[in-house]
Write a protein that holds these residues in place. Structure first.
Motif, PDB file in Angstrom:
ATOM      1  N   ALA A 269      48.517  -9.995 -24.382  1.00 31.38           N
ATOM      2  CA  ALA A 269      49.015 -11.117 -23.583  1.00 31.38           C
ATOM      3  C   ALA A 269      48.848 -12.427 -24.340  1.00 31.38           C
ATOM      4  N   PHE A 270      47.766 -12.557 -25.115  1.00 28.71           N
ATOM      5  CA  PHE A 270      47.575 -13.778 -25.896  1.00 28.71           C
ATOM      6  C   PHE A 270      48.788 -13.971 -26.821  1.00 28.71           C
ATOM      7  N   ARG A 271      49.148 -12.887 -27.487  1.00 26.12           N
ATOM      8  CA  ARG A 271      50.249 -12.948 -28.465  1.00 26.12           C
ATOM      9  C   ARG A 271      51.564 -13.276 -27.771  1.00 26.12           C
ATOM     10  N   ARG A 272      51.803 -12.659 -26.627  1.00 29.91           N
ATOM     11  CA  ARG A 272      53.047 -12.918 -25.893  1.00 29.91           C
ATOM     12  C   ARG A 272      53.097 -14.351 -25.376  1.00 29.91           C
ATOM     13  N   MET A 273      51.938 -14.893 -25.006  1.00 30.12           N
ATOM     14  CA  MET A 273      51.910 -16.259 -24.481  1.00 30.12           C
ATOM     15  C   MET A 273      52.153 -17.280 -25.584  1.00 30.12           C
TER      16      MET A 273
ATOM     17  N   GLU B 136      45.036 -15.655 -19.774  1.00 33.75           N
ATOM     18  CA  GLU B 136      43.816 -15.629 -20.575  1.00 33.75           C
ATOM     19  C   GLU B 136      44.207 -15.746 -22.036  1.00 33.75           C
ATOM     20  N   MET B 137      43.367 -16.388 -22.839  1.00 26.02           N
ATOM     21  CA  MET B 137      43.690 -16.537 -24.258  1.00 26.02           C
ATOM     22  C   MET B 137      42.420 -16.758 -25.063  1.00 26.02           C
ATOM     23  N   ALA B 138      42.406 -16.250 -26.287  1.00 21.12           N
ATOM     24  CA  ALA B 138      41.279 -16.497 -27.188  1.00 21.12           C
ATOM     25  C   ALA B 138      41.229 -17.985 -27.517  1.00 21.12           C
ATOM     26  N   PRO B 139      40.041 -18.596 -27.519  1.00 29.42           N
ATOM     27  CA  PRO B 139      39.941 -20.039 -27.736  1.00 29.42           C
ATOM     28  C   PRO B 139      40.539 -20.535 -29.046  1.00 29.42           C
ATOM     29  N   THR B 140      40.294 -19.819 -30.156  1.00 28.16           N
ATOM     30  CA  THR B 140      40.841 -20.309 -31.420  1.00 28.16           C
ATOM     31  C   THR B 140      42.358 -20.172 -31.450  1.00 28.16           C
ATOM     32  N   THR B 141      42.876 -19.080 -30.912  1.00 28.57           N
ATOM     33  CA  THR B 141      44.325 -18.930 -30.807  1.00 28.57           C
ATOM     34  C   THR B 141      44.908 -20.107 -30.031  1.00 28.57           C
ATOM     35  N   TYR B 142      44.247 -20.454 -28.938  1.00 32.71           N
ATOM     36  CA  TYR B 142      44.727 -21.559 -28.117  1.00 32.71           C
ATOM     37  C   TYR B 142      44.695 -22.880 -28.883  1.00 32.71           C
TER      38      TYR B 142
ATOM     39  N   VAL C 255      49.379 -16.685 -33.836  1.00 27.12           N
ATOM     40  CA  VAL C 255      50.260 -17.838 -34.062  1.00 27.12           C
ATOM     41  C   VAL C 255      50.882 -17.679 -35.444  1.00 27.12           C
ATOM     42  N   THR C 256      52.143 -17.298 -35.472  1.00 29.97           N
ATOM     43  CA  THR C 256      52.783 -16.957 -36.745  1.00 29.97           C
ATOM     44  C   THR C 256      52.947 -18.158 -37.672  1.00 29.97           C
TER      45      THR C 256
ATOM     46  N   PRO D 155      47.276  -1.957 -35.170  1.00 28.06           N
ATOM     47  CA  PRO D 155      47.530  -3.143 -34.350  1.00 28.06           C
ATOM     48  C   PRO D 155      47.069  -2.958 -32.915  1.00 28.06           C
ATOM     49  N   PRO D 156      47.085  -4.025 -32.096  1.00 27.87           N
ATOM     50  CA  PRO D 156      46.591  -3.934 -30.723  1.00 27.87           C
ATOM     51  C   PRO D 156      47.485  -3.136 -29.797  1.00 27.87           C
ATOM     52  N   ILE D 157      47.080  -1.901 -29.537  1.00 24.82           N
ATOM     53  CA  ILE D 157      47.772  -1.033 -28.586  1.00 24.82           C
ATOM     54  C   ILE D 157      46.735  -0.512 -27.599  1.00 24.82           C
ATOM     55  N   GLY D 158      47.184   0.145 -26.555  1.00 25.71           N
ATOM     56  CA  GLY D 158      46.255   0.668 -25.559  1.00 25.71           C
ATOM     57  C   GLY D 158      45.200   1.565 -26.171  1.00 25.71           C
TER      58      GLY D 158
END
Length: 326
Positions: free
Chosen positions: A43-47, A57-63, A146-147, A188-191
């Motif tokens: 969800a972080f990546r999609r946001m 919800e998001m990781a602080p550094t990503t944000y 963040v690309t 990568p991030p998968i279930g």
């Protein structure tokens, strides 16, 4: 009376969000549409890439990276995950690495350079143990959320077809983070990725000995309690609904209250529950919300992010956080 806005919300499953996601605790003034994303970092990546959710919800550094680049959402000081970061970092026994300073000239595995776990631990090693992070080659095997982030020259990608886990086993890297942040998973991030091959990291020794005591001493000296999993809200919603930040804060606080009572009674027993219960000896609330309780931690992470070239300048607090307390 105006109809309550329906907001698409993506947050992880935690003991302290259970009552919120079940509807037992309402969010005053809105109709929540909870979207299940597993693992939540998806969800972080999609946001950050598509601004897909209204509240996320998001990781602080990503944000902080995304906000510095003009992201149209702002954070609330509601932190859904907490842990210390002197531990969770392992070395190969044959690496000659005895202290963080010994990482200079070595190759170290981390899922992505901007992953918050990595930022916290690098910051601690730099500021507490005199590591020159620029002399370490940080090897990554996943994308940055963040690309547009421009990485320092000492960050390199793992060769095609190799994971940090396989490189650690082969001695191609000499140290790395455990769990999803590094050698504790492949791909990568998968279930289920946070459970994949976790045992692989258990075969390597931790770099910092007596880590729980070291972390407790550091917390007592600095007041820093590393933040994770903050809440972001689209700017437009806060402009249209000035009451929304308070409504969200009140709901998260109300949902947390029964969980804290269960912790104190010893009823929940997941790894996270055990961690927070242990922290009760250090603090009355192991999941503190609001600016007042978290300012030292926020300021430390901003400093670490600057030192590690993740953000271009130190932002004003009110540019990156809604100034609100429970």
């Amino acid at each position: 009376m105006a109809q309550a806005p329906r907001l698409k919300i993506a947050i992880g499953d935690y003991g302290h969000t259970r009552a919120l996601k079940s509807g037992e605790v309402p969010i005053k003034g809105i109709e929540p549409d909870f979207v299940q994303v597993v693992p939540i970092i998806g969800a972080f990546r999609r946001m950050v890439r598509d601004v897909e959710f209204d509240v996320c919800e998001m990781a602080p550094t990503t944000y902080m990276i995304a906000r510095a680049l003009g992201a149209p959402f702002v954070a609330l000081p509601i932190f859904l995950m907490r842990r210390f970061h002197h531990g969770g970092f392992v070395v190969r026994p044959d690496s000659g690495i005895k202290v963080p300073k010994d990482l200079e000239g070595k190759k170290v595995g981390v899922r992505a350079y901007s992953v918050t776990t990595g930022v916290w631990t690098r910051g601690i090693f730099v500021n507490e143990y005199d590591l020159d992070s620029s002399k370490v080659t940080w090897v990554v095997d996943d994308e940055e959320h963040v690309t547009a982030l421009k990485l320092p020259p000492n960050v390199v990608h793992a060769p095609q077809g190799k994971s940090l886990q396989s490189m650690m086993k082969a001695g191609e890297i000499q140290a790395g983070f455990t769990g999803p942040a590094g050698v504790g998973r492949a791909g990568p991030p998968i279930g289920g990725w946070d459970k994949a091959s976790e045992a692989a990291a258990d075969t390597y020794p931790e770099l910092i000995a007596n880590v729980e005591q070291v972390e407790a001493d550091w917390f007592g000296r600095t007041g820093i309690y590393p933040i994770h999993g903050l809440i972001v809200v689209k700017d437009g919603h806060l402009k249209r609904h000035p009451w929304l930040a308070r409504s969200l804060m009140d709901a998260f606080v109300a949902a947390k209250k029964p969980y804290l009572e269960e912790l104190k009674r010893g009823r929940d027993d997941s790894p996270e529950d055990k961690r927070y219960r242990k922290f009760l000896s250090l603090m009355s609330d192991p999941l503190p919300y609001g600016m007042a309780a978290n300012r030292p931690s926020i300021e430390a992470l901003v400093t670490y992010s600057l030192q590690q070239e993740l953000i271009p300048s130190r932002p004003q607090p009110d540019r990156v956080f809604v100034e609100i307390d429970p």
